[in-house]
Write an enzyme that holds these catalytic residues in place. Sequence first.
Site, short mmCIF file in Angstrom:
data_model
loop_
_atom_site.label_atom_id
_atom_site.label_comp_id
_atom_site.label_asym_id
_atom_site.label_seq_id
_atom_site.Cartn_x
_atom_site.Cartn_y
_atom_site.Cartn_z
N TYR A 17 104.20 30.74 11.08
CA TYR A 17 104.42 32.15 11.43
C TYR A 17 104.34 33.10 10.24
O TYR A 17 104.27 34.30 10.44
CB TYR A 17 105.79 32.33 12.09
N HIS A 22 104.27 39.57 13.40
CA HIS A 22 105.71 39.65 13.72
C HIS A 22 106.57 39.51 12.46
O HIS A 22 107.74 39.84 12.47
CB HIS A 22 106.07 38.56 14.72
N PHE A 68 114.95 32.07 14.92
CA PHE A 68 113.77 32.66 15.53
C PHE A 68 114.06 34.12 15.85
O PHE A 68 115.21 34.55 15.94
CB PHE A 68 113.33 31.87 16.76
N ASN A 70 114.09 36.07 18.39
CA ASN A 70 114.98 36.46 19.48
C ASN A 70 116.43 36.06 19.25
O ASN A 70 117.28 36.34 20.09
CB ASN A 70 114.46 35.93 20.82
N ASP A 95 108.27 44.85 12.60
CA ASP A 95 106.93 45.22 13.06
C ASP A 95 107.06 46.20 14.23
O ASP A 95 108.00 46.12 15.01
CB ASP A 95 106.16 43.96 13.49
N ASN A 116 112.27 41.86 20.66
CA ASN A 116 113.31 40.85 20.88
C ASN A 116 114.29 40.70 19.72
O ASN A 116 115.46 40.41 19.93
CB ASN A 116 112.68 39.50 21.22
#
Length: 190
Positions: A17, A22, A68, A70, A95, A116
């Site tokens: 990631y 994100h 993560f 969320n 972002d 989120n």
Amino acid sequence: MKPIKLIVGLANPGAQYEKTRHNAGAWFVEKLAERHNQSLQENLKLLGYTAKITLANYPVRLLIPTTFMNLSGNAVKAMTNFYHFLAEEILVVHDELDFLPGVAKFKFGGGNGGHNGLKDIQKKLDNNANFHRLRIGIGHPGERNKVMDFVLSPPPLSEKKRIDDVIDKSLCCTELIFKENMATAIQNLH
């Protein structure tokens, strides 16, 4: 305005990631730490990578959650509990789909726009808690059903350059918050 004591860069953990849109908030915090010759160290108790810097004689903690996206609120809550920070002393960098790459803006409070990470932070801090934000534009794929794949993919080089350039400008403007005030920072960034 209370001084900002915590700057959080939102991201998803893991190598798969780190180059995705994100993670723009983490890119900002990494550059801020680097600019002040600090390295972010993993702190398992605080659920993230942390460092301490000084901006215009103000001590500021940095955080990139290792949860993560969320679940970002867990790391922010851990930091606020440990250091007794108030919500209005936090700047969350994230972002922003509603801005094109190359655009960034400060904001205080307001809705989460479906983000989120912001939703979880609001939930964990108390839905009425307002914190500062730095929204870094990543653009929008044009269709709602394409958003998840879009934010979880790397931007093309031309967009990444515009994002990097606005992060550099945002770093200077963030320092203006401490050297002068938020109004001056906003005027210079917007």
